[in-house]
Enzyme design. Structure first.
Site, PDB file in Angstrom:
ATOM      1  CD  GLU A  55      -2.558   1.249   2.696  1.00  0.00           C
ATOM      2  OE1 GLU A  55      -3.518   2.034   2.782  1.00  0.00           O
ATOM      3  OE2 GLU A  55      -2.205   0.507   3.632  1.00  0.00           O
ATOM      4  CE  LYS A 104      -7.356   1.894   3.630  1.00  0.00           C
ATOM      5  NZ  LYS A 104      -6.124   2.237   4.386  1.00  0.00           N
ATOM      6  CB  CYS A 130      -4.618  -1.331   4.641  1.00  0.00           C
ATOM      7  SG  CYS A 130      -3.651  -1.306   6.180  1.00  0.00           S
TER       8      CYS A 130
END
Length: 262
Positions: free
Chosen positions: A41, A110, A144
């Site tokens: 990431e 995200k 994540c």
């Protein structure tokens, strides 16, 4: 399939250094026989959130060109981790996925922003799923904090994904959560999970331990706590067999779930 997991030591705010290191590791992965490569990431900038105006990749153009050129040259698929991007004066944490022909097959902002690292103060969240195909491989990619939201990952497997790619900057103090959550997501979705975390110096406090997990929840590989390139040979063919043995998808009761999904 040989999969190259790049557990990168991301240099805070140093875009040029990070691109150089990423290219080095991608090329090395291909030279070791990897057919698919995964980055972590925010590998272009690290969490230099206060500097995004000067560091973020405008519309992701540099990153997309970088990944597409390498994928075409080396004839490999690349799950391009995620990078800080800028679009219309908003900033995003964006994943790009490129196939071996250089085609952009996945683009994902995200969805779940991590307030403990002030993501919500600097980044805009996405709202679209990230299902994609790499040849015959039906897959999905998340970033994540997304793995703490099992309903989000289940949407992707209901949409056909048999492999979940997870890219992260997951900190050392909660690394046990990382391991347990990844195994849980693999077991409950009866899919492979290929998860790549970053490492850092002790001040930034990221210690890698990337993982590949099978659809029974078995840990097939765990990375160490240093910068590392691992090329792992993984048989991705037994998802249907596992799903046939315990028919979770057939036994679901979505008529009872709709009231809690608010």
């Amino acid at each position: 399939m040989k999969i190259g997991c790049i557990q990168l030591n991301v240099a805070f705010g140093d875009v040029e250094k990070n691109f150089k290191r990423a290219e080095q590791f991608i090329r090395e992965s291909a030279s070791k026989g990897a057919k698919l490569v995964v980055l972590p990431e925010m590998w272009n900038t690290g969490y230099a959130l206060k500097k995004l105006n000067e560091l973020a990749d405008d519309h992701g153009e540099r990153t997309k060109n970088f990944l597409q050129n390498l994928a075409t040259e080396l004839h490999i698929d690349i799950v391009g981790g995620s990078v800080a991007t800028k679009r219309d004066n908003y900033f995003y944490n964006t994943m790009y996925v490129v196939d071996k022909e250089g085609k952009l097959v996945g683009e994902y902002d995200k969805v779940h922003l991590f307030s403990l690292m002030d993501e919500h103060l600097h980044l805009s969240s996405g709202s679209e799923k990230n299902n994609f195909a790499l040849g015959d491989l039906q897959a999905a990619g998340v970033i994540c904090y997304d793995i703490r939201f099992p309903e989000w990952l289940r949407l992707h497997t209901l949409n056909g994904a048999k492999v979940l790619f997870v890219v992260a900057q997951w900190p050392t103090p909660r690394i046990d959560h990382w391991k347990l959550l990844l195994q849980a997501r693999a077991i409950e979705n009866q899919c492979f999970v290929i998860a790549v975390n970053r490492i850092s110096n002790k001040k930034e406090n990221f210690n890698g331990q990337s993982m590949i997990i099978g659809p029974w929840g078995e840990v097939l590989w765990t990375g160490n706590e240093d910068e590392e390139l691992a090329v792992i040979d993984v048989d991705l063919s037994n998802v249907d067999e596992v799903r046939g043995q315990i028919p979770v998808y057939d036994d679901r009761r979505p008529d009872l779930y709709k009231d809690i999904l608010v």
